[in-house]
Scaffold this motif. Structure first.
Motif, PDB file in Angstrom:
ATOM      1  N   ASN A 712       0.807  -1.228   0.000  1.00  0.00           N
ATOM      2  CA  ASN A 712       0.000   0.000   0.000  1.00  0.00           C
ATOM      3  C   ASN A 712       0.838   1.274   0.000  1.00  0.00           C
ATOM      4  O   ASN A 712       0.384   2.323   0.459  1.00  0.00           O
ATOM      5  CB  ASN A 712      -0.946   0.020   1.208  1.00  0.00           C
ATOM      6  CG  ASN A 712      -1.941  -1.119   1.180  1.00  0.00           C
ATOM      7  OD1 ASN A 712      -2.478  -1.447   0.110  1.00  0.00           O
ATOM      8  ND2 ASN A 712      -2.158  -1.748   2.323  1.00  0.00           N
ATOM      9  N   MET A 713       2.066   1.189  -0.537  1.00  0.00           N
ATOM     10  CA  MET A 713       2.923   2.375  -0.604  1.00  0.00           C
ATOM     11  C   MET A 713       3.431   2.606  -2.027  1.00  0.00           C
ATOM     12  O   MET A 713       4.503   3.141  -2.232  1.00  0.00           O
ATOM     13  CB  MET A 713       4.099   2.240   0.376  1.00  0.00           C
ATOM     14  CG  MET A 713       3.676   2.229   1.832  1.00  0.00           C
ATOM     15  SD  MET A 713       5.075   2.230   2.990  1.00  0.00           S
ATOM     16  CE  MET A 713       5.778   3.859   2.672  1.00  0.00           C
ATOM     17  N   GLY A 732      -9.090  -0.043  -9.234  1.00  0.00           N
ATOM     18  CA  GLY A 732      -7.771  -0.456  -9.688  1.00  0.00           C
ATOM     19  C   GLY A 732      -6.638   0.334  -9.087  1.00  0.00           C
ATOM     20  O   GLY A 732      -5.470   0.084  -9.404  1.00  0.00           O
ATOM     21  N   VAL A 733      -6.930   1.278  -8.198  1.00  0.00           N
ATOM     22  CA  VAL A 733      -5.869   2.119  -7.653  1.00  0.00           C
ATOM     23  C   VAL A 733      -4.913   1.313  -6.784  1.00  0.00           C
ATOM     24  O   VAL A 733      -3.759   1.694  -6.577  1.00  0.00           O
ATOM     25  CB  VAL A 733      -6.476   3.292  -6.852  1.00  0.00           C
ATOM     26  CG1 VAL A 733      -7.071   2.804  -5.531  1.00  0.00           C
ATOM     27  CG2 VAL A 733      -5.448   4.387  -6.607  1.00  0.00           C
ATOM     28  N   GLU A 734      -5.379   0.174  -6.250  1.00  0.00           N
ATOM     29  CA  GLU A 734      -4.542  -0.630  -5.360  1.00  0.00           C
ATOM     30  C   GLU A 734      -3.545  -1.505  -6.113  1.00  0.00           C
ATOM     31  O   GLU A 734      -2.670  -2.124  -5.499  1.00  0.00           O
ATOM     32  CB  GLU A 734      -5.432  -1.526  -4.489  1.00  0.00           C
ATOM     33  CG  GLU A 734      -6.037  -2.734  -5.194  1.00  0.00           C
ATOM     34  CD  GLU A 734      -7.225  -2.376  -6.091  1.00  0.00           C
ATOM     35  OE1 GLU A 734      -7.764  -3.264  -6.763  1.00  0.00           O
ATOM     36  OE2 GLU A 734      -7.616  -1.189  -6.114  1.00  0.00           O
ATOM     37  N   LYS A 735      -3.638  -1.536  -7.455  1.00  0.00           N
ATOM     38  CA  LYS A 735      -2.788  -2.414  -8.248  1.00  0.00           C
ATOM     39  C   LYS A 735      -1.503  -1.710  -8.678  1.00  0.00           C
ATOM     40  O   LYS A 735      -1.502  -0.513  -8.983  1.00  0.00           O
ATOM     41  CB  LYS A 735      -3.540  -2.912  -9.483  1.00  0.00           C
ATOM     42  CG  LYS A 735      -4.749  -3.779  -9.160  1.00  0.00           C
ATOM     43  CD  LYS A 735      -5.427  -4.259 -10.436  1.00  0.00           C
ATOM     44  CE  LYS A 735      -6.627  -5.167 -10.108  1.00  0.00           C
ATOM     45  NZ  LYS A 735      -7.285  -5.656 -11.343  1.00  0.00           N
ATOM     46  N   SER A 736      -0.416  -2.463  -8.729  1.00  0.00           N
ATOM     47  CA  SER A 736       0.864  -1.950  -9.217  1.00  0.00           C
ATOM     48  C   SER A 736       1.561  -3.063  -9.979  1.00  0.00           C
ATOM     49  O   SER A 736       1.107  -4.215  -9.996  1.00  0.00           O
ATOM     50  CB  SER A 736       1.733  -1.477  -8.048  1.00  0.00           C
ATOM     51  OG  SER A 736       2.208  -2.598  -7.306  1.00  0.00           O
ATOM     52  N   MET A 737       2.678  -2.752 -10.607  1.00  0.00           N
ATOM     53  CA  MET A 737       3.439  -3.774 -11.322  1.00  0.00           C
ATOM     54  C   MET A 737       3.835  -4.919 -10.398  1.00  0.00           C
ATOM     55  O   MET A 737       3.770  -6.091 -10.775  1.00  0.00           O
ATOM     56  CB  MET A 737       4.705  -3.153 -11.937  1.00  0.00           C
ATOM     57  CG  MET A 737       4.463  -2.208 -13.080  1.00  0.00           C
ATOM     58  SD  MET A 737       6.043  -1.605 -13.720  1.00  0.00           S
ATOM     59  CE  MET A 737       5.453  -0.445 -14.952  1.00  0.00           C
ATOM     60  N   LEU A 738       4.248  -4.560  -9.174  1.00  0.00           N
ATOM     61  CA  LEU A 738       4.712  -5.584  -8.247  1.00  0.00           C
ATOM     62  C   LEU A 738       3.561  -6.458  -7.751  1.00  0.00           C
ATOM     63  O   LEU A 738       3.671  -7.694  -7.723  1.00  0.00           O
ATOM     64  CB  LEU A 738       5.425  -4.918  -7.064  1.00  0.00           C
ATOM     65  CG  LEU A 738       6.035  -5.861  -6.025  1.00  0.00           C
ATOM     66  CD1 LEU A 738       7.074  -6.783  -6.665  1.00  0.00           C
ATOM     67  CD2 LEU A 738       6.675  -5.056  -4.892  1.00  0.00           C
ATOM     68  N   THR A 739       2.440  -5.846  -7.375  1.00  0.00           N
ATOM     69  CA  THR A 739       1.319  -6.647  -6.882  1.00  0.00           C
ATOM     70  C   THR A 739       0.755  -7.539  -7.972  1.00  0.00           C
ATOM     71  O   THR A 739       0.361  -8.680  -7.714  1.00  0.00           O
ATOM     72  CB  THR A 739       0.210  -5.735  -6.335  1.00  0.00           C
ATOM     73  OG1 THR A 739      -0.286  -4.893  -7.380  1.00  0.00           O
ATOM     74  CG2 THR A 739       0.730  -4.872  -5.193  1.00  0.00           C
TER      75      THR A 739
END
Length: 810
Positions: A712-713, A732-739
């Motif tokens: 979450n950072m 979709g704001v909680e998604k990132s490349m790593l997650t």
């Protein structure tokens, strides 16, 4: 194409490290060849293989059709929308007074004097004063034969109130007050003693030509009032005209004159007020529509507007653009300083000047005849032309919420320190994946290429036309890329990076680093000799190549022969280690830098009034030199020790007097944009390169920067006016490349064996309005390689609780 087992090239590091040391063209001198040791021998030279398969002709650009939309001349490999975005940009053609056109084009003595001293005359008639730091070496032709307007930091055009000051002569705007005086003594005082009569002749003509200028008309009225001290002049900074048709502003649109004590009406939305009781200075910004007209009246003699934020594109009604502007204001841009333009409906600053700097048959363009003034005009655009920079400056003007805030020059700004560091790290990622580079090649523009000479107007030299220099060089650079990367002239290239830079005297040059496929790598001196020569070729056997080597590839003379040469001045010897020692054969050398064969065979050439032998030859590839007719330095590199140095060299950033350091000012602000601009040395060719939108650097395969963050950072992008709660709750704001890498591992068994850094080679990152995910590649296209963005030490400590510590015996 060379048919050899193995190829690897690298341009000579030592002889191209300094931009100022690249040699100028050498005029060939006739020398008695009766005893020439280069005569053809009956004994075959075992090293002649490097000269095999030489091109019979030098490369020439193909003719291409003019633009069918705006009729601009095109050069090979320029895109269809290069000049006018395929008809989306349309600006009215200039309407230059006939007498001024004569001064720009005629061979008469007064016209030649006008053009040769154009910066003096424009400065004399300019309504503003120019403040900038010029390089005295490149603007002093007694020291440097090629004039280059090379400016350091920001250029300022200021306008001053007209209050009297004891001991100070009238200048700039104030001179127009008295232009109705037929004696013109107020202007003749500025004439230079050694050229007084010629200056007077030209000044008289220019006063008459500029009588029709709306600013001149207003200011001349001030010469007839009794008490100038009581008057005020209000200049309109926000003139907005539809420039798709030829419009010139009227006197009432550009300024207003009023007497102190009379009712002052706010006639203009944004203006400066000049007074007769003080000498206050006001800055005229490049995004003010009046900037060009006030600063360059000889280019815009009727007060024609320059670029501003509200110039509609072709097919966009003016009313539609203004409605879009109002909508932007309603969406939160409620501050005038937030640049409420019509957005994408309007012409950008880059597109505007790219359109202006074109050659169109039958249309007279005074800017292209401006010689040194053209250089100055192009240079003044460069700082505000960078992508996003004009908007940033305009949006920040007058804002009160920027105290103790950091203004960041983003990675997306090409050529900035963040961008150059990112590209360096990307290049090192290529090395990690494909191994050390095999080729380092530098190509420098030849200002005497036929394609440049043929397009010059009568009386012009290449230094007068930086637009031609960069356009032709870019076309030649594209041909070099075609030779290297598609025709495999040096063998199969697996990965590459290149950077375009600009010499102190303005000429562009490109540095290439090539990583070859395995069987095309050079591994020993015998293979170097098949590809690279550091000797003068046999003059009678290879006459054309011999001329090109003497013209482009001879270093110096320097050292004891010429202590004033830039590479020697202030040093005991040449910093590039010339002359190099003679060598009977090529050796690997210390640190694996090759020591090329330089035989003591008696072969010499007259170069700048000195006889030079093989010790002065800059290593070159005969095929490329013969084909491109320019300085093109090539060397082989066999050491991993040089890799980091080479990459740091080509990614050192553009010519800066100092590195931008993020230090806060007295208000606690950190403005990286200002720091960057204040540290730059920029020449007109670089300004034109950016105006035309040409690539400054590239690497292939592309490198994907991979985010690394704690739960979450991760970073989330949003506009300043957006509601934070809506941003946080966005789908979709909680998604990132790593997650999503972890999610792909959960869903796809074949993904579990792929490291995060290698994931872009097998999966592509997909983003849409409401979704983000990794998608498996359908086919092997060479793809991307990944690079995990480095974390600061403080962040590393934060990661430690999440790290798996090795157990005993692991």
């Amino acid at each position: 194409v060379y048919h050899m087992h193995v190829f690897v090239l690298i341009l000579s590091v030592h002889c191209t490290i300094s931009e100022e040391d690249n040699d100028e063209d050498v005029e060939m001198e006739d020398v008695d060849d009766d005893d020439d040791t280069t005569s053809i021998s009956n004994v075959p030279d075992p090293y002649d293989m490097v000269y095999s398969k030489l091109p019979t002709n030098t490369h020439k650009l193909k003719s291409v059709e003019d633009c069918k939309h705006c009729y601009a001349k095109k050069f090979e490999r320029e895109s269809m929308g290069f000049c006018c975005r395929k008809g989306k940009i349309k600006l009215a053609n200039p309407n230059t007074p006939l007498e001024l056109m004569r001064l720009w084009t005629s061979a008469d003595s007064d016209s030649r004097h006008f053009r040769d001293n154009i910066r003096f005359f424009n400065g004399h008639f300019s309504f503003t004063s120019l403040y900038c730091h010029l390089d005295s070496d490149t603007t002093n032709i007694s020291k440097h034969p090629i004039y280059t307007f090379r400016a350091h930091g920001q250029m300022y055009h200021n306008i001053r109130s007209f209050g009297k000051q004891d001991g100070l002569d009238r200048s700039h705007l104030e001179l127009y007050f008295y232009d109705d005086d037929p004696s013109l003594e107020h202007r003749y005082r500025s004439c230079r003693k050694e050229q007084c009569q010629k200056d007077k002749e030209v000044i008289t003509q220019l006063v008459n030509i500029l009588h029709g200028n709306p600013y001149s008309e207003h200011l001349r009225s001030m010469g007839h009032v009794d008490d100038v001290d009581d008057y005020h002049i209000t200049l309109n900074l926000d003139q907005r005209m539809d420039q798709r048709i030829y419009n010139t502003p009227t006197t009432s649109e550009v300024a207003a004159v009023w007497v102190e004590g009379s009712e002052r009406r706010r006639q203009f939305e944004n203006s400066v007020i000049l007074q007769g009781k003080n000498r206050d200075i006001y800055g005229i910004k490049s995004y003010h529509g009046c900037y060009d007209a006030l600063s360059y009246p000889l280019f815009f003699p009727r007060g024609e507007l320059g670029w501003h934020t509200d110039i509609p594109k072709e097919g966009v009604p003016y009313e539609t653009m203004m409605a879009a502007r109002a909508a932007r204001l309603a969406r939160g841009h409620n501050n005038r300083s937030s640049n409420p333009s019509g957005g994408r409906l309007c012409v950008s600053v880059r597109d505007y000047y790219c359109y202006k700097f074109q050659m169109r048959p039958g249309i007279f363009n005074p800017i292209l005849f401006g010689k040194r003034l053209f250089q100055q005009f192009a240079d003044k655009i460069r700082a505000d032309l960078y992508q996003g920079l004009v908007d940033s400056l305009h949006a920040g003007e007058g804002r009160a919420d920027s105290v103790e805030k950091r203004t960041v020059l983003a990675t997306s700004f090409i050529g900035g320190p963040r961008d150059m560091r990112r590209r360096y790290m990307d290049a090192m990622a290529l090395v990690r994946r494909y191994g050390k580079p095999d080729i380092f090649l530098t190509m420098t523009c030849n200002p005497n290429w036929d394609e440049i000479r043929q397009e010059l107007y009568p009386g012009q030299t290449p230094q007068d036309r930086p637009d031609l220099v960069v356009r032709v060089f870019r076309a030649k650079l594209e041909e070099l890329k075609n030779k290297l990367l598609k025709k495999d002239i040096l063998g199969k290239v697996r990965a590459y990076v290149y950077v375009v830079e600009f010499q102190k005297r303005g000429l562009p040059h490109a540095h290439f680093l090539l990583i070859m496929e395995g069987r095309y790598k050079l591994t020993c001196p015998e293979q170097y000799d098949r590809l690279i020569s550091a000797e003068l070729p046999n003059k009678k056997k290879y006459p054309e190549l011999y001329k090109l080597v003497v013209k482009h590839m001879m270093h110096g003379p320097c050292g004891a022969l010429n202590p004033e040469c830039p590479c020697t001045k202030g040093r005991p010897s040449c910093k590039n280690h010339y002359p190099r020692p003679f060598n009977a054969a090529t050796l690997q050398g210390k640190d694996s830098y090759p020591l090329y064969r330089r035989r003591e065979d008696g072969c010499k050439a007259m170069v700048r009034k000195e006889w030079l032998d093989n010790r002065w030859v800059v290593p070159y590839n005969p095929h490329l030199l013969r084909y491109f007719n320019c300085h093109i330095n090539v060397e082989a590199c066999g050491s991993i020790k040089a890799v980091k140095y080479l990459f740091k060299y080509i990614y050192k950033g553009h010519d800066r007097a100092s590195i931008a350091v993020s230090e806060a000012d007295k208000n606690g602000d950190i403005d990286e944009i200002k720091q960057y601009r204040d540290a730059r040395w920029v020449t007109p060719p670089e300004a034109l390169w950016r105006i035309y939108g040409f690539e400054l650097s590239k690497n292939s395969p592309p490198v994907k920067q991979l985010q690394l963050h704690l739960p979450n950072m991760h970073m989330v992008s949003f506009q300043a006016a957006q509601n934070i709660e809506r941003v946080v709750n966005r789908e979709g704001v909680e998604k990132s490349m790593l997650t999503e890498y972890f999610e792909a591992n959960r869903l796809h068994e074949d993904a579990r064996s792929i490291l995060y850094r290698d994931f872009p080679e097998w999966y592509t990152w997909q983003t849409s309005r409401n979704n983000k995910y990794w998608r498996k590649r359908v086919r092997d296209t060479g793809g991307q390689i990944g690079r995990i963005v480095s974390a600061r030490q403080l962040m590393v400590r934060s990661y430690q609780p999440f790290m798996k510590l090795p157990r005993e015996g692991d």
